[in-house]
Design a protein around this motif. Structure first.
Motif, PDB file in Angstrom:
ATOM      1  N   UNK A 256       0.564  -1.202   0.083  1.00  0.00           N
ATOM      2  CA  UNK A 256       0.115   0.077   0.079  1.00  0.00           C
ATOM      3  C   UNK A 256       0.817   1.356  -0.129  1.00  0.00           C
ATOM      4  N   UNK A 257       1.777   1.335   1.048  1.00  0.00           N
ATOM      5  CA  UNK A 257       2.738   2.518   1.067  1.00  0.00           C
ATOM      6  C   UNK A 257       3.707   2.747  -0.098  1.00  0.00           C
ATOM      7  N   UNK A 258       4.347   1.685  -0.367  1.00  0.00           N
ATOM      8  CA  UNK A 258       5.443   1.842  -1.387  1.00  0.00           C
ATOM      9  C   UNK A 258       5.007   1.675  -2.830  1.00  0.00           C
ATOM     10  N   UNK A 259       3.897   1.275  -3.228  1.00  0.00           N
ATOM     11  CA  UNK A 259       3.661   0.827  -4.393  1.00  0.00           C
ATOM     12  C   UNK A 259       2.195   1.280  -4.784  1.00  0.00           C
ATOM     13  N   UNK A 260       1.018   0.734  -4.203  1.00  0.00           N
ATOM     14  CA  UNK A 260      -0.341   1.199  -4.579  1.00  0.00           C
ATOM     15  C   UNK A 260      -0.239   2.742  -4.740  1.00  0.00           C
ATOM     16  N   UNK A 261       0.260   3.465  -3.555  1.00  0.00           N
ATOM     17  CA  UNK A 261       0.253   4.860  -3.428  1.00  0.00           C
ATOM     18  C   UNK A 261       0.665   5.534  -4.740  1.00  0.00           C
ATOM     19  N   UNK A 262       1.441   4.989  -5.331  1.00  0.00           N
ATOM     20  CA  UNK A 262       2.113   5.676  -6.574  1.00  0.00           C
ATOM     21  C   UNK A 262       1.127   6.371  -7.562  1.00  0.00           C
ATOM     22  N   UNK A 263       0.157   5.539  -7.750  1.00  0.00           N
ATOM     23  CA  UNK A 263      -0.965   5.792  -8.775  1.00  0.00           C
ATOM     24  C   UNK A 263      -1.664   6.970  -8.423  1.00  0.00           C
ATOM     25  N   UNK A 264      -1.556   7.716  -7.394  1.00  0.00           N
ATOM     26  CA  UNK A 264      -2.172   9.058  -6.809  1.00  0.00           C
ATOM     27  C   UNK A 264      -1.111  10.020  -7.287  1.00  0.00           C
ATOM     28  N   UNK A 265      -0.088   9.677  -7.465  1.00  0.00           N
ATOM     29  CA  UNK A 265       0.975  10.590  -7.739  1.00  0.00           C
ATOM     30  C   UNK A 265       1.299  10.635  -9.380  1.00  0.00           C
ATOM     31  N   UNK A 266       1.661   9.339  -9.949  1.00  0.00           N
ATOM     32  CA  UNK A 266       1.881   9.328 -11.232  1.00  0.00           C
ATOM     33  C   UNK A 266       0.912   9.616 -12.331  1.00  0.00           C
ATOM     34  N   UNK A 267      -0.430   9.732 -12.028  1.00  0.00           N
ATOM     35  CA  UNK A 267      -1.416   9.895 -13.058  1.00  0.00           C
ATOM     36  C   UNK A 267      -1.991   8.919 -13.293  1.00  0.00           C
ATOM     37  N   UNK A 268      -1.759   7.521 -13.131  1.00  0.00           N
ATOM     38  CA  UNK A 268      -2.355   6.097 -13.711  1.00  0.00           C
ATOM     39  C   UNK A 268      -3.662   6.229 -12.952  1.00  0.00           C
ATOM     40  N   UNK A 269      -3.939   6.880 -11.968  1.00  0.00           N
ATOM     41  CA  UNK A 269      -5.296   6.603 -11.318  1.00  0.00           C
ATOM     42  C   UNK A 269      -6.382   7.007 -12.382  1.00  0.00           C
ATOM     43  N   UNK A 270      -6.044   7.760 -13.239  1.00  0.00           N
ATOM     44  CA  UNK A 270      -7.025   8.499 -14.089  1.00  0.00           C
ATOM     45  C   UNK A 270      -7.805   7.056 -14.974  1.00  0.00           C
ATOM     46  N   UNK A 271      -6.962   6.076 -15.205  1.00  0.00           N
ATOM     47  CA  UNK A 271      -7.545   4.905 -15.917  1.00  0.00           C
ATOM     48  C   UNK A 271      -7.867   3.899 -14.863  1.00  0.00           C
ATOM     49  N   UNK A 272      -7.696   3.891 -13.515  1.00  0.00           N
ATOM     50  CA  UNK A 272      -7.999   2.977 -12.678  1.00  0.00           C
ATOM     51  C   UNK A 272      -9.355   2.998 -11.888  1.00  0.00           C
ATOM     52  N   UNK A 273     -10.063   1.825 -11.642  1.00  0.00           N
ATOM     53  CA  UNK A 273     -11.026   1.810 -10.829  1.00  0.00           C
ATOM     54  C   UNK A 273     -10.421   0.954  -9.634  1.00  0.00           C
ATOM     55  N   UNK A 274     -10.001   1.506  -8.441  1.00  0.00           N
ATOM     56  CA  UNK A 274      -9.509   0.750  -7.549  1.00  0.00           C
ATOM     57  C   UNK A 274     -10.668   0.452  -6.363  1.00  0.00           C
ATOM     58  N   UNK A 275     -10.320  -0.823  -6.027  1.00  0.00           N
ATOM     59  CA  UNK A 275     -11.371  -1.196  -5.021  1.00  0.00           C
ATOM     60  C   UNK A 275     -10.277  -1.865  -3.794  1.00  0.00           C
ATOM     61  N   UNK A 276     -10.407  -1.689  -2.825  1.00  0.00           N
ATOM     62  CA  UNK A 276      -9.833  -2.108  -1.469  1.00  0.00           C
ATOM     63  C   UNK A 276     -10.720  -2.931  -0.558  1.00  0.00           C
ATOM     64  N   UNK A 277     -10.210  -4.152  -0.326  1.00  0.00           N
ATOM     65  CA  UNK A 277     -10.946  -5.452   0.506  1.00  0.00           C
ATOM     66  C   UNK A 277     -10.065  -5.640   1.853  1.00  0.00           C
ATOM     67  N   UNK A 278     -10.198  -4.914   2.669  1.00  0.00           N
ATOM     68  CA  UNK A 278      -9.342  -5.302   4.181  1.00  0.00           C
ATOM     69  C   UNK A 278     -10.107  -6.380   4.854  1.00  0.00           C
ATOM     70  N   UNK A 279      -9.723  -7.732   4.458  1.00  0.00           N
ATOM     71  CA  UNK A 279     -10.203  -9.158   5.137  1.00  0.00           C
ATOM     72  C   UNK A 279      -8.959 -10.000   4.952  1.00  0.00           C
ATOM     73  N   UNK A 280      -8.433 -10.166   4.006  1.00  0.00           N
ATOM     74  CA  UNK A 280      -7.158 -11.220   3.812  1.00  0.00           C
ATOM     75  C   UNK A 280      -7.578 -12.612   4.155  1.00  0.00           C
ATOM     76  N   UNK A 281      -6.683 -12.950   5.316  1.00  0.00           N
ATOM     77  CA  UNK A 281      -6.740 -14.413   5.648  1.00  0.00           C
ATOM     78  C   UNK A 281      -7.548 -14.691   6.942  1.00  0.00           C
ATOM     79  N   UNK A 282      -8.324 -13.851   7.207  1.00  0.00           N
ATOM     80  CA  UNK A 282      -9.232 -13.888   8.296  1.00  0.00           C
ATOM     81  C   UNK A 282     -10.152 -15.152   8.219  1.00  0.00           C
ATOM     82  N   UNK A 283     -10.710 -15.693   9.058  1.00  0.00           N
ATOM     83  CA  UNK A 283     -11.715 -16.692   9.090  1.00  0.00           C
ATOM     84  C   UNK A 283     -13.155 -16.236   9.815  1.00  0.00           C
TER      85      UNK A 283
END
Length: 245
Positions: A48-75
């Motif tokens: 999240x911090x080192x890679x995903x955040x880049x799209x908010x800086x480099x302009x790629x976000x204009x072509x991205x529909x981003x979804x975050x799903x905070x659950x992971x390996x929970x049960x």
């Protein structure tokens, strides 16, 4: 008469051009990018911090529909009780981040908050997560009310259903899906896959396509992830740089 015919012909051409442009815009829709993660997973936090955040800086976000799903390996246990891989505090922060997405649907707002929390995870200061409200000038009340109520629990159950419905099933976190294709261990290269999947004129962030294409070809050969075939095969390599179930 000739003048009228000429005007009519021009109108028809203009109409045809508009229709074609509209069709082009429809084809060049945003690329769906989804991140399935858990709040205290160090690999998820670093992504999240080192890679995903880049799209908010480099302009790629204009072509991205981003979804975050905070659950992971929970049960989920009988009675709807959720247990998390890194313990109760992770369940709390998963719910907090789910509530942030719900309270602030604006991607810029809820991602800024989640980025702040995950940056604290990277720094091993995550118990100070409430400081993110003040840092960002956000009212804590909607999130606080959410995670302290049944609503927060219901949000997590919804994210559990989304995560458990993945095909192929997720094997670790972070689990990144671009245009319906899981990137497996090549998730850090998600921008290259996004540029490859985008059907419109590539944004400036996609410049250097030769380098991106080379990265994709290498990844496809290793992972079996391909946008040409539309088929994604599970990787056979050792899992590294992510947290298994």
């Amino acid at each position: 008469m000739a003048t009228r015919l000429a005007i009519a012909a021009l109108l028809l051409l203009a109409s045809a051009s508009s229709t074609a442009a509209a069709a082009g815009e429809e084809v060049a829709g945003k690329v769906a990018v989804a991140l399935y993660y858990e709040s205290l997973c160090p690999y998820s936090a670093r992504f999240v911090v080192n890679h995903l955040a880049k799209v908010f800086v480099d302009g790629l976000l204009e072509v991205v529909d981003l979804t975050l799903v905070p659950y992971g390996n929970a049960g989920i246990h009988p009675g709807g009780v959720i247990s998390c891989q890194h313990g109760p505090y992770e369940c709390l922060l998963n719910t907090v981040e789910a509530c942030a997405i719900d309270a602030w649907p604006d991607l810029d707002v809820h991602f800024s908050f989640i980025y702040c929390v995950e940056d604290l995870v990277v720094k091993r200061q995550y118990k100070d997560w409430e400081s993110c409200f003040q840092k960002l000038g956000l009212d804590p009340e909607p999130v606080t009310q959410c995670y302290n109520s049944e609503h927060g629990h219901k949000l997590e159950l919804e994210y559990a259903n989304q995560t458990n419905a993945l095909e192929p099933p997720h094997r670790y976190v972070p689990w990144v899906v671009v245009d319906g294709q899981p990137l497996l261990e090549d998730y850090e290269n998600f921008e290259a896959y996004t540029c490859k999947a985008y059907k419109g004129t590539p944004p400036k962030a996609c410049e250097g396509l030769g380098r991106l294409q080379m990265a994709l070809e290498t990844a496809e050969a290793r992972n079996g992830v391909s946008y040409n075939s539309g088929v994604s095969k599970l990787a056979t390599a050792e899992d590294g740089g992510r947290e298994q179930q």
